[in-house]
Motif scaffolding. Structure first.
Motif, PDB file in Angstrom:
ATOM      1  N   CYS A 185       0.821  -1.204   0.000  1.00 17.01           N
ATOM      2  CA  CYS A 185       0.000   0.000   0.000  1.00 17.01           C
ATOM      3  C   CYS A 185       0.858   1.257   0.000  1.00 17.01           C
ATOM      4  CB  CYS A 185      -0.928   0.004   1.224  1.00 17.01           C
ATOM      5  SG  CYS A 185      -0.087   0.332   2.778  1.00 17.01           S
ATOM      6  N   ALA A 201      -7.394   1.741  -8.155  1.00 16.82           N
ATOM      7  CA  ALA A 201      -6.045   1.652  -7.597  1.00 16.82           C
ATOM      8  C   ALA A 201      -5.002   2.022  -8.649  1.00 16.82           C
ATOM      9  CB  ALA A 201      -5.781   0.254  -7.056  1.00 16.82           C
ATOM     10  N   GLY A 240      -8.286  -1.949  -1.709  1.00 15.51           N
ATOM     11  CA  GLY A 240      -8.462  -2.852  -2.838  1.00 15.51           C
ATOM     12  C   GLY A 240      -7.742  -4.170  -2.633  1.00 15.51           C
ATOM     13  N   VAL A 282      -1.058  -2.792  -9.448  1.00 15.39           N
ATOM     14  CA  VAL A 282      -2.376  -3.355  -9.738  1.00 15.39           C
ATOM     15  C   VAL A 282      -2.222  -4.683 -10.472  1.00 15.39           C
ATOM     16  CG1 VAL A 282      -4.496  -3.015 -11.051  1.00 15.39           C
ATOM     17  CG2 VAL A 282      -3.536  -1.125  -9.728  1.00 15.39           C
ATOM     18  N   PHE A 318     -10.734  -2.817  -8.167  1.00 16.99           N
ATOM     19  CA  PHE A 318      -9.308  -2.580  -7.961  1.00 16.99           C
ATOM     20  C   PHE A 318      -8.676  -1.980  -9.210  1.00 16.99           C
ATOM     21  CE2 PHE A 318      -4.908  -4.255  -7.185  1.00 16.99           C
ATOM     22  CZ  PHE A 318      -4.678  -3.530  -6.019  1.00 16.99           C
ATOM     23  N   ASN A 340      -7.456   3.539  -1.757  1.00 17.16           N
ATOM     24  CA  ASN A 340      -8.030   2.514  -2.620  1.00 17.16           C
ATOM     25  C   ASN A 340      -7.048   1.401  -2.937  1.00 17.16           C
ATOM     26  OD1 ASN A 340     -10.912   2.978  -3.551  1.00 17.16           O
ATOM     27  ND2 ASN A 340     -10.066   5.046  -3.707  1.00 17.16           N
ATOM     28  N   LEU A 341      -5.760   1.687  -2.944  1.00 18.39           N
ATOM     29  CA  LEU A 341      -4.793   0.617  -3.150  1.00 18.39           C
ATOM     30  C   LEU A 341      -4.827  -0.360  -1.972  1.00 18.39           C
ATOM     31  CD1 LEU A 341      -2.599  -0.396  -5.149  1.00 18.39           C
ATOM     32  CD2 LEU A 341      -0.962   0.583  -3.548  1.00 18.39           C
TER      33      LEU A 341
END
Length: 304
Positions: free
Chosen positions: A19, A199, A173, A205, A195, A169-170
């Motif tokens: 993250c 992300a 996700g 990703v 995701f 969101n990372l």
């Protein structure tokens, strides 16, 4: 419940580092910019950024360790640095240091919360999950599982600040992907779509989605994702290792010598830089390196 937590805690330690890994991989450590955001940026500190580059572009954890030792002294209020230190300590089996840095992650997050409630709450979630993983190792699953409501509570508070924040969101996700892959009656495809949509960067990703598809045994999609990750991280031994794992699974499933040989090639490439990886990854890589050779020998004997 216990089986679920085992899977989550094993993977979340990598998440706690991942993250933090939204970075400009072509950048250098001299600019202490925000690796997550183009707008409303924060300053993470140049030592922490240099550690990001070492881990996530180069796959060089030993080099990252030197940067992080400086970061936790000079950038003491940055919770990302402490979270990475905790994760590296766990990977190397140093539970005492892991717990120390988990506590420091929480302290830095609490200091940050008034100035930046999104990141403060986000890293309170990370810190509590690291604490839970430590508790699991030393006391067992029950106390560790009880940490999960705190993790989700702080993530919810962070999301209230800005649901579209890329750093949030990372992390969220990754957690959604893990739960979707490991829990019954869930929708991994929905988690993957979210995701992919929210992300960043593409390298992180693609790597996360590749691991998710590997665990779902959808190896064709896993290969497509890992190839995207390799485009910008050709010499990263962890990414090479992940591709080798996928090819090994395909080779065993299809009894295909070409896939097994290609898996062996990627494991060999990763083995060249094995000493720069954490102890736990080294052990796993050596195991799979031996396993693919055994599988090739078994298949050759069968065909002959």
């Amino acid at each position: 419940m216990i089986a679920r937590f085992i899977k989550v805690q094993q993977m979340y330690l990598s998440i706690s580092m991942a993250c933090t890994a939204i970075l400009n991989i072509w950048g250098g450590p001299s600019f202490a910019g925000d690796p997550f955001r183009k707008d409303d940026s924060r300053n993470i500190g140049d030592q922490t950024e240099a550690a990001f580059i070492a881990v996530f572009h180069e796959g060089n954890y030993s080099k990252a360790q030197a940067y992080l030792e400086e970061a936790v002294k000079k950038e003491v209020n940055e919770p990302l640095a402490h979270a990475m230190q905790a994760s590296l300590a766990y990977s190397n089996g140093d539970l005492g240091s892991m717990n120390t840095h988990a506590q420091q992650t929480l302290k830095a997050a609490r200091r940050l919360i008034e100035e930046d409630p999104l990141r403060g709450n986000l890293y309170l979630a990370v810190g509590h999950f690291l604490e839970g993983a430590y508790t699991f190792k030393v006391k067992g699953a029950i106390g560790a599982v009880n940490k999960l409501p705190q993790v989700f509570s702080y993530l919810d508070e962070a999301e209230k600040q800005d649901p579209n924040d890329p750093e949030l969101n990372l992390l969220k996700g990754y957690l959604d992907l893990i739960l979707a892959v490991n829990l019954p009656f869930s929708s991994p495809e929905d988690a993957i779509i979210r995701f992919e949509r929210y992300a960043a960067p593409d390298y992180m990703v693609s790597r996360a989605i590749s691991a998710a598809y590997r665990d779902l045994k959808d190896y064709d999609k896993a290969l497509r994702s890992i190839d995207r990750a390799l485009e910008s991280n050709t010499n990263n031994p962890e990414v090479q290792y992940l591709k080798g794992q996928i090819l090994l699974n395909i080779g065993i499933k299809n009894q295909d010598s070409e896939n097994l040989q290609e898996a062996f090639t990627y494991f060999e490439r990763a083995m060249i830089r094995i000493e720069q990886l954490p102890v736990s990854v080294q052990t796993s890589l050596r195991h799979d390196y031996n396993k693919v050779q055994l599988e090739m020998d078994k298949l050759a004997t069968k065909l002959n």
